[in-house]
Design a protein around this motif. Structure first.
Motif, mmCIF file in Angstrom:
data_model
loop_
_atom_site.group_PDB
_atom_site.id
_atom_site.type_symbol
_atom_site.label_atom_id
_atom_site.label_comp_id
_atom_site.label_asym_id
_atom_site.label_seq_id
_atom_site.Cartn_x
_atom_site.Cartn_y
_atom_site.Cartn_z
ATOM 1 N N GLY A 61 0.818 -1.217 0.000
ATOM 2 C CA GLY A 61 0.000 0.000 0.000
ATOM 3 C C GLY A 61 0.841 1.252 0.000
ATOM 4 O O GLY A 61 2.052 1.222 -0.206
ATOM 5 N N LYS A 62 0.213 2.363 0.290
ATOM 6 C CA LYS A 62 0.956 3.620 0.254
ATOM 7 C C LYS A 62 1.835 3.730 1.508
ATOM 8 O O LYS A 62 1.617 3.066 2.507
ATOM 9 N N SER A 63 2.795 4.582 1.430
ATOM 10 C CA SER A 63 3.733 4.714 2.562
ATOM 11 C C SER A 63 3.036 5.429 3.690
ATOM 12 O O SER A 63 2.197 6.304 3.460
ATOM 13 N N ILE A 64 3.412 5.049 4.892
ATOM 14 C CA ILE A 64 2.790 5.677 6.060
ATOM 15 C C ILE A 64 3.685 6.800 6.525
ATOM 16 O O ILE A 64 4.880 6.597 6.762
ATOM 17 N N ARG A 65 3.131 7.953 6.633
ATOM 18 C CA ARG A 65 3.908 9.070 7.138
ATOM 19 C C ARG A 65 4.151 8.848 8.612
ATOM 20 O O ARG A 65 3.212 8.742 9.380
ATOM 21 N N GLY A 66 5.405 8.709 8.986
ATOM 22 C CA GLY A 66 5.709 8.332 10.369
ATOM 23 C C GLY A 66 5.771 9.520 11.312
ATOM 24 O O GLY A 66 5.439 10.636 10.946
ATOM 25 N N GLY A 67 6.223 9.230 12.508
ATOM 26 C CA GLY A 67 6.349 10.260 13.554
ATOM 27 C C GLY A 67 7.607 11.081 13.350
ATOM 28 O O GLY A 67 8.279 10.978 12.317
ATOM 29 N N PRO A 68 7.932 11.837 14.319
ATOM 30 C CA PRO A 68 9.092 12.730 14.165
ATOM 31 C C PRO A 68 10.414 11.983 14.072
ATOM 32 O O PRO A 68 11.352 12.456 13.444
ATOM 33 N N VAL A 69 10.499 10.862 14.737
ATOM 34 C CA VAL A 69 11.780 10.153 14.746
ATOM 35 C C VAL A 69 11.699 8.967 13.797
ATOM 36 O O VAL A 69 10.879 8.082 13.956
ATOM 37 N N SER A 70 12.557 8.972 12.811
ATOM 38 C CA SER A 70 12.602 7.839 11.901
ATOM 39 C C SER A 70 14.025 7.333 11.826
ATOM 40 O O SER A 70 14.958 7.995 12.276
ATOM 41 N N TRP A 71 14.186 6.167 11.253
ATOM 42 C CA TRP A 71 15.518 5.606 11.137
ATOM 43 C C TRP A 71 16.409 6.498 10.295
ATOM 44 O O TRP A 71 17.597 6.655 10.546
ATOM 45 N N LEU A 72 15.796 7.127 9.281
ATOM 46 C CA LEU A 72 16.597 7.998 8.418
ATOM 47 C C LEU A 72 17.154 9.178 9.209
ATOM 48 O O LEU A 72 18.339 9.509 9.126
ATOM 49 N N SER A 73 16.270 9.801 9.971
ATOM 50 C CA SER A 73 16.744 10.967 10.726
ATOM 51 C C SER A 73 17.782 10.555 11.743
ATOM 52 O O SER A 73 18.750 11.281 12.001
ATOM 53 N N PHE A 74 17.612 9.374 12.316
ATOM 54 C CA PHE A 74 18.603 8.884 13.280
ATOM 55 C C PHE A 74 19.948 8.695 12.605
ATOM 56 O O PHE A 74 21.002 9.077 13.136
ATOM 57 N N LEU A 75 19.893 8.097 11.427
ATOM 58 C CA LEU A 75 21.132 7.886 10.664
ATOM 59 C C LEU A 75 21.813 9.217 10.358
ATOM 60 O O LEU A 75 23.031 9.364 10.510
ATOM 61 N N LEU A 76 21.001 10.175 9.905
ATOM 62 C CA LEU A 76 21.557 11.485 9.582
ATOM 63 C C LEU A 76 22.208 12.118 10.804
ATOM 64 O O LEU A 76 23.295 12.703 10.725
ATOM 65 N N LEU A 77 21.527 11.968 11.939
ATOM 66 C CA LEU A 77 22.076 12.536 13.170
ATOM 67 C C LEU A 77 23.420 11.920 13.506
ATOM 68 O O LEU A 77 24.394 12.621 13.816
ATOM 69 N N VAL A 78 23.452 10.594 13.425
ATOM 70 C CA VAL A 78 24.707 9.906 13.751
ATOM 71 C C VAL A 78 25.811 10.332 12.786
ATOM 72 O O VAL A 78 26.945 10.603 13.197
ATOM 73 N N ALA A 79 25.430 10.416 11.496
ATOM 74 C CA ALA A 79 26.446 10.787 10.499
ATOM 75 C C ALA A 79 26.972 12.192 10.755
ATOM 76 O O ALA A 79 28.182 12.445 10.716
ATOM 77 N N THR A 80 26.028 13.121 11.016
ATOM 78 C CA THR A 80 26.459 14.502 11.267
ATOM 79 C C THR A 80 27.345 14.581 12.503
ATOM 80 O O THR A 80 28.375 15.258 12.511
ATOM 81 N N GLY A 81 26.902 13.864 13.563
ATOM 82 C CA GLY A 81 27.694 13.880 14.792
ATOM 83 C C GLY A 81 29.100 13.347 14.566
ATOM 84 O O GLY A 81 30.090 13.966 14.979
ATOM 85 N N ALA A 82 29.172 12.225 13.876
ATOM 86 C CA ALA A 82 30.486 11.644 13.604
ATOM 87 C C ALA A 82 31.338 12.602 12.765
ATOM 88 O O ALA A 82 32.526 12.791 13.026
ATOM 89 N N GLY A 83 30.676 13.223 11.807
ATOM 90 C CA GLY A 83 31.422 14.149 10.960
ATOM 91 C C GLY A 83 31.981 15.314 11.756
ATOM 92 O O GLY A 83 33.141 15.701 11.612
ATOM 93 N N ILE A 84 31.118 15.844 12.640
ATOM 94 C CA ILE A 84 31.574 16.989 13.452
ATOM 95 C C ILE A 84 32.736 16.581 14.341
ATOM 96 O O ILE A 84 33.734 17.295 14.457
#
Lengths: 101, 321
Positions: B104-127
């Protein structure tokens, strides 16, 4: 001008007991005395030198020679130096068996 | 708050079911596809574990959850949020429904998703990596700068030296200007010194001779008394002539000596045992002064004749450059 006034202030006597010959004689007597103390270190130390140094009666003669050939301040200086070296050596050699000096 | 979330979840679930029942096939969103392709097996495994922890009672959901984790986990998280009041039953239902909503169609999730978590980790590691690199560079720069200073000649001049006005052992008045044009090696002491001053002066004389013989360098040895009350001109003369013919001895009035000792940063103090016979405690140091009567280097008691000669030769060669 200043030199004459300066010379007049102090009597023109040179303390020859600090010059080279006297120094060498003093050093010789000093070394003889301390060698005696080392040699007789097992004997009972009854005599008092200075600056807390004690020495046995066997070394009295060399002590007198030492005192005769060297100035009093030098005798005290050498005695203090000897005591210091001895305590330092004792500290370094058997640091386990002895506490304190 | 929880009631609002549970209401939204339920609403979404109803929407899902109705959509599926109506047979509406909405193509899977491209994002989910990309994530699917890029997903590392490790991430999939961790997700599995996460799912297992969340839904301990539903064996069904675990196998199917691996396929499309991204939109599903958002909903699972939603249900997890509202799951405090024992809604494991609903959780299993959501698992089922989300499993069927793969098509079916994609479900719009809540504020925290795996993608955002990944981005956070990547940004943190980069910094962190960037900051670490910068800091390391900075430390290296400082270290290099300090190392450079140590190897070359020192920057700036020590404030040692200055004018003086004394009497030499011939009874003549001299100032520092009389020593310009030649290298000078000064020693501060007193004639009534028991052992140290004689040893140092012997060393001084030997170094002067060695330099003259080996390198042809001419140095003027200088002895300045710190015991003006006992060291008369005659006393100093008799004293210095035993060490070296070129050794010059200086003495003077107590205040003149005090000013020269202060200029050359030399400590001296009478040890008042008895007034007639005393020793003078003083700093044991030799100063090498340039032909301009400027301070170049000092040598302590620990230097022997060879290291003295070497040190002086090096300084003279460096000065000439």
């Amino acid at each position: 001008m200043a030199t004459e006034a300066y010379a007049a202030r102090n009597p023109a006597e040179v303390h020859t007991d600090v010059l080279s010959n006297a120094r060498q004689a003093c050093y010789k007597a000093r070394d003889a005395f301390y060698a005696c103390v080392e040699k007789e270190s097992d004997k009972k130390q009854t005599e008092i030198a200075s600056k807390g140094l004690l020495y046995p009666a066997e070394c009295k003669a060399s002590r007198e020679e030492f005192v005769k050939h060297c100035r009093t301040s030098w005798v005290k200086h050498f005695d203090a130096l000897y005591c210091k070296n001895k305590s330092l050596k004792r500290l370094l050699d058997d640091k386990d068996s002895r506490k304190g000096v | 708050m929880a009631s609002i979330i549970s209401r939204t979840v339920n609403h979404l679930r109803h929407v899902n079911r109705s959509v599926i029942r109506s047979g509406l096939r909405i193509p899977r969103p491209p994002l989910a596809d990309c994530l699917q392709n890029r997903h590392l097996p490790l991430l999939g495994q961790s997700l599995t574990i996460y799912q297992r922890c969340l839904f301990s009672t539903t064996p069904n959901t675990t196998t199917q959850n691996q396929r499309n984790p991204e939109p599903k986990t958002t909903e699972n998280e939603n249900s997890g949020n509202s799951g405090e009041s024992g809604e494991s039953g609903e959780g299993s239902k959501s698992g089922e429904s989300s499993e069927s909503s793969n098509a079916g169609k994609s479900i719009r999730g809540g504020p925290v998703s795996w993608l955002s978590f990944l981005l956070l980790v990547a940004t943190g590691a980069g910094i962190i990596l960037y900051y670490d690199k910068e800091k390391r560079q900075h430390i290296e720069e400082i270290f290099k700068a300090s190392k450079e200073v140590k190897q070359g000649p020192s920057v700036g001049k020590a404030a040692i030296g200055g004018p003086f006005n004394l009497i030499n052992h011939d009874g003549k008045r001299v100032t520092e200007k009389d020593f310009l044009g030649k290298w000078t090696l000064m020693y501060f002491g007193f004639t009534h010194c028991p052992d140290i001053c004689p040893d140092e002066l012997v060393k001084l004389a030997a170094a002067v001779d060695k330099l003259q013989k080996d390198a042809g360098i001419e140095i003027v040895p200088l002895f300045i008394s710190v015991d003006p009350e006992r060291d008369t001109v005659e006393q100093v003369r008799e004293y210095v002539k035993e060490f070296h013919p070129k050794l010059i001895g200086l003495t003077g009035k107590p205040d003149e000596i005090r000013s020269v000792a202060r200029a050359y940063r030399v400590y001296y103090m009478k040890t008042t045992e008895e007034d007639s016979d005393y020793l003078v405690d003083h700093s044991i140091v030799m100063y090498l002064m340039s032909p301009e009567m400027e301070f170049v280097k000092f040598f302590g008691k620990n230097n022997d004749v060879d290291s003295l000669a070497e040190g002086i030769t090096k300084e003279i060669k460096q000065h000439k450059k």
